[in-house]
Each structure stands twice: as C-alpha cells, then as structure tokens.
Design an enzyme around this catalytic site. Structure first.
Site, mmCIF file in Angstrom:
data_model
loop_
_atom_site.group_PDB
_atom_site.id
_atom_site.type_symbol
_atom_site.label_atom_id
_atom_site.label_comp_id
_atom_site.label_asym_id
_atom_site.label_seq_id
_atom_site.Cartn_x
_atom_site.Cartn_y
_atom_site.Cartn_z
ATOM 1 N N ARG A 103 29.923 33.728 28.751
ATOM 2 C CA ARG A 103 30.528 32.633 29.512
ATOM 3 C C ARG A 103 29.442 31.590 29.756
ATOM 4 O O ARG A 103 28.364 31.906 30.244
ATOM 5 C CB ARG A 103 31.065 33.099 30.866
ATOM 6 C CG ARG A 103 31.286 31.901 31.809
ATOM 7 C CD ARG A 103 31.975 32.207 33.087
ATOM 8 N NE ARG A 103 33.371 32.478 32.849
ATOM 9 C CZ ARG A 103 34.302 32.407 33.791
ATOM 10 N NH1 ARG A 103 33.981 32.066 35.028
ATOM 11 N NH2 ARG A 103 35.555 32.665 33.511
ATOM 12 N N HIS A 130 39.086 28.703 26.938
ATOM 13 C CA HIS A 130 39.084 29.933 27.758
ATOM 14 C C HIS A 130 40.178 30.854 27.193
ATOM 15 O O HIS A 130 41.212 31.079 27.819
ATOM 16 C CB HIS A 130 39.356 29.562 29.218
ATOM 17 C CG HIS A 130 39.039 30.653 30.195
ATOM 18 N ND1 HIS A 130 38.396 31.816 29.850
ATOM 19 C CD2 HIS A 130 39.281 30.747 31.541
ATOM 20 C CE1 HIS A 130 38.257 32.566 30.936
ATOM 21 N NE2 HIS A 130 38.787 31.950 31.969
ATOM 22 N N GLN A 133 41.860 34.023 28.992
ATOM 23 C CA GLN A 133 42.754 33.666 30.103
ATOM 24 C C GLN A 133 44.186 33.462 29.605
ATOM 25 O O GLN A 133 45.146 33.888 30.242
ATOM 26 C CB GLN A 133 42.236 32.382 30.787
ATOM 27 C CG GLN A 133 43.120 31.880 31.919
ATOM 28 C CD GLN A 133 43.109 32.775 33.146
ATOM 29 O OE1 GLN A 133 42.048 33.139 33.630
ATOM 30 N NE2 GLN A 133 44.270 33.122 33.653
ATOM 31 N N ASP A 226 45.266 23.958 37.123
ATOM 32 C CA ASP A 226 43.888 24.459 37.187
ATOM 33 C C ASP A 226 43.134 23.516 38.127
ATOM 34 O O ASP A 226 43.670 22.460 38.524
ATOM 35 C CB ASP A 226 43.285 24.449 35.757
ATOM 36 C CG ASP A 226 41.868 25.009 35.687
ATOM 37 O OD1 ASP A 226 41.428 25.667 36.660
ATOM 38 O OD2 ASP A 226 41.187 24.785 34.662
ATOM 39 N N CYS A 267 44.942 29.850 36.746
ATOM 40 C CA CYS A 267 43.940 30.813 36.273
ATOM 41 C C CYS A 267 43.074 31.333 37.423
ATOM 42 O O CYS A 267 42.496 32.413 37.302
ATOM 43 C CB CYS A 267 43.076 30.177 35.189
ATOM 44 S SG CYS A 267 42.373 28.593 35.659
ATOM 45 N N ARG A 312 44.234 39.805 33.564
ATOM 46 C CA ARG A 312 42.966 39.535 32.867
ATOM 47 C C ARG A 312 42.345 40.849 32.410
ATOM 48 O O ARG A 312 41.794 40.945 31.317
ATOM 49 C CB ARG A 312 41.973 38.809 33.795
ATOM 50 C CG ARG A 312 42.382 37.425 34.271
ATOM 51 C CD ARG A 312 42.526 36.437 33.163
ATOM 52 N NE ARG A 312 41.371 36.370 32.276
ATOM 53 C CZ ARG A 312 40.179 35.847 32.592
ATOM 54 N NH1 ARG A 312 39.970 35.312 33.772
ATOM 55 N NH2 ARG A 312 39.188 35.821 31.713
HETATM 56 N N1 NVA Z 1 38.629 24.881 34.210
HETATM 57 C C1 NVA Z 1 38.005 25.865 35.067
HETATM 58 C C2 NVA Z 1 38.502 27.222 34.738
HETATM 59 C C3 NVA Z 1 37.972 28.317 35.625
HETATM 60 C C4 NVA Z 1 38.496 29.668 35.260
HETATM 61 C C5 NVA Z 1 36.500 25.770 34.937
HETATM 62 O O1 NVA Z 1 36.018 25.696 33.799
HETATM 63 O O2 NVA Z 1 35.811 25.761 35.950
HETATM 64 N N1 CP Z 2 40.097 32.711 35.762
HETATM 65 C C1 CP Z 2 38.796 33.001 35.653
HETATM 66 O O1 CP Z 2 38.184 32.900 34.592
HETATM 67 O O2 CP Z 2 38.225 33.416 36.815
HETATM 68 P P1 CP Z 2 36.665 33.611 37.072
HETATM 69 O O3 CP Z 2 36.024 32.250 36.987
HETATM 70 O O4 CP Z 2 36.581 34.203 38.457
HETATM 71 O O5 CP Z 2 36.105 34.517 36.025
#
Ligand code: NVA
Ligand code: CP
Length: 330
Positions: A103, A130, A133, A226, A267, A312
């Site tokens: 990540r 992502h 997700q 989101d 998410c 998830r």
């Molecule tokens: N768009 C958000 C998703 C978090 C799961 C981010 O990248 O912060």
């Molecule tokens: N939805 C998601 O990816 O959550 P986290 O950022 O907590 O991993």
C-alpha cells in the site's frame, strides 16, 4: 487459473476471473462462519508493505493469512527507495516471502515489486487504484441487492478521479454494470480511462455515465461515496470542500433515487461525525460537522458499510488463497 499471479488492478482480470474470486470469497466466508479453517496457506510467509496508513486492509491481510495458516511480517520502515532500490528490495523480499502486499503512493511501485520479486504481489491501494476494495464492495452488493451484478445501477458520488472512483468504474465495466459517476467536472475521471471502459462495456453489456448533477441518482440500487481528500492530498481540503459540499450523500439524495431499498456503501474510513481529530480540525476551519456522508445516512438501515468492511477480509483471503496457495482446487 490464478496461481502465481499478481493482483495489481482489476484491468488485469477477466469478468469470469472476478466472478470466480467472488465465488471463492463467499465460500471462505461461509467456511469461517462454520468454524472450518482448511489452512490453505500453511508454511507460507507474506510481507505487508505500508507507506500509507490503514486499518481494514492491514487487518484483512493479517487475519486472512492467520486463518489460512500463513505467517505475516508488517513492514512500514524498510530501506526500500531510501537506501535500497525498489528492484533490489523486491528481489530480497522474493527470497524470503511467498507473497507481497503493498500500500502506498505510486502504482509504479507495486508494478516494479511484481516485476522483480518473482512472487505474487497484491495492491493494497495506490494513488491510482484500490482493487481489493472493489471485490468487497461487489460481494456486499451480492449479499444485499436482490439482482445479479449486471442488472445493478451503481452510483458513485464524490471525487470520481481518485483510486476508488477509478477502480469502481473499472469494476462496473468488467461486470457489465451500469456505472454513474456524479462529481463536479473538475473531478471527473481521466477521459482516457472513461473511453477505455466504454469500449470494454461494448463487450460486457455495461454502461458508463458521468454527470455533475445529483439528479442522476434516480433509479440507483447502490449509492457509494469516499472521502473528499485522499491520503497524500491533505493540502487540498479547502478546494475539495468547495467543490464537493453539494455532493454530500444525504437522506434527501437517497430519497431522490426513488428506490426505498437503495443501499449505501463507503470503503471507509468516513468523516460522518466529529469523533476524529481530522473531523474536528475541519469543523474548526470550515464549520462542517460531516463531510462526504451525513451521520443519518451512515447509521441508517440503507448503510451496509460494516458488512462491506468485514468482506475485505473474506475477499482478500480469496485473492491470497487463489494466487499463492498450492492447495486450491484449480
Ligand atoms: N480514496 C481513499 C481511500 C481510502 C481507503 C484514500 O486513498 O485515502
Ligand atoms: N478501506 C480501506 O482500505 O481501509 P483502510 O484504509 O483502513 O485500510
């Protein structure tokens, strides 16, 4: 079908393969509920690389690995990119581990890890995509909407050019769903990706629409949003609030769908109240008590966000078992 493959973007998977992963996710969920733990990843070691913060993704990979008998290293302070090149790091990790989750910021990083490590690499979120997700989101729709995915009208409201906007649009095109992205024009996804997905829809029967009007929620089976500001974009709060405040998901918006059974997905994490330090800071600076979704919608009977969060774990387990296990019946 899957063994040894990476999971970097849904673009790399066919509709049939996505369906097979969803089927496996429902199976492993049912097994876990019955206390059946087949340990399909016994003696496997996996490493979880995190440049950005996480609750669900990290915990999903860890619990899924433990359930299936794998060992996990969580790594957020490696030499990678600082004192050691990505290529060298990938080659080292490939000697120690049977699978790598990443990540972070650049999609290129997860692609290079895949190129050089020689073991399956899973994308746990980048600036661009992502994909794990979306599997959880589709699994949750299958549990709550009494229609096959290719009959679902899926409406994404908010920052339609972020990792979720991109991945959900791809996921809809793959599964032949009707995707509606509702956003201010400045936050529409790239024309190149939209065109590519419209081409794909010609094969799958899906449809891609974009609109800057919330009237386009009409007939939705799913409303998804989101955060307005993704990880790494924190300097843009002021601009995003200005652009996205009219797009908050509210009860009025759900009513506008005309569908009493519409479900709400997110998410997570979500700014729906003032119980976070970031939320409080935004309240002090801009006077907003909730951002992308009202607390009322978040807590309503329409909201399936915690089923989605749980899923998830099951979907990530399916991806790991399918790509890394030697024991899955192929
Ligand atoms: N768009 C958000 C998703 C978090 C799961 C981010 O990248 O912060
Ligand atoms: N939805 C998601 O990816 O959550 P986290 O950022 O907590 O991993």
């Amino acid at each position: 079908m899957f063994q040894g493959r990476n999971f970097l973007t849904l673009l790399d998977y066919t509709p049939d393969e996505i369906r097979a992963l969803l089927k496996l996710a429902h199976q492993v969920k049912a097994e876990k509920k019955q206390g059946i733990f087949p340990k399909r990843m016994a003696n496997k070691n996996v490493v979880l690389l995190f440049e950005k913060t996480s609750t669900r993704t990290r915990c999903a990979f860890e619990t899924a690995a433990y359930d299936e008998g794998a060992n996990v290293t969580f790594l957020s302070n490696s030499q990678m990119g600082k004192k050691e090149s990505l290529e060298d790091t990938a080659k080292v990790l490939g000697r120690f581990y049977d699978g790598i989750e990443f990540r972070g910021f650049k999609q290129e990083t997860v692609e290079l890890l895949a190129k050089y490590s020689g073991v399956p690499v899973w994308n746990g979120l980048t600036d661009l995509y992502h994909p794990t997700q979306v599997l959880a989101d589709w699994m949750t729709i299958e549990e709550h909407v009494k229609k096959p995915l290719n009959k679902v009208k899926f409406v994404y409201v908010g920052d339609a050019r972020n990792n979720m906007g991109n991945s959900l649009m791809i996921g809809c095109a793959k599964m032949g769903m009707h995707f509606v992205g509702i956003a201010p024009k400045a936050l529409f996804p790239s024309e190149e990706l939209v065109e590519r997905m419209r081409e794909l829809c010609k094969e799958t029967g899906g449809k891609i629409e974009l609109s800057d009007s919330i009237d386009a929620v009409e007939g939705a089976d799913v409303i998804y949003t989101d955060v307005w500001v993704s990880m790494g974009e924190e300097a843009q709060f002021e601009e995003r609030i200005r652009l996205l405040e009219p797009y908050r998901v509210t009860m009025d918006m759900l009513k506008k769908t005309g569908n009493p059974d519409v479900i709400f997905e997110h998410c997570l994490p979500s700014f729906h109240d003032l119980e976070t330090s970031v939320g409080k800071d935004i309240y002090d600076r801009f006077g907003l008590k909730e951002m992308e979704v009202s607390d009322e919608v978040f807590r309503s009977k329409h909201s399936v966000v915690f089923d989605e969060a749980e899923n998830r774990m099951h979907t990530i387990k399916a991806v790991m078992v399918a790509t890394m296990s030697d024991t899955l019946d192929k």
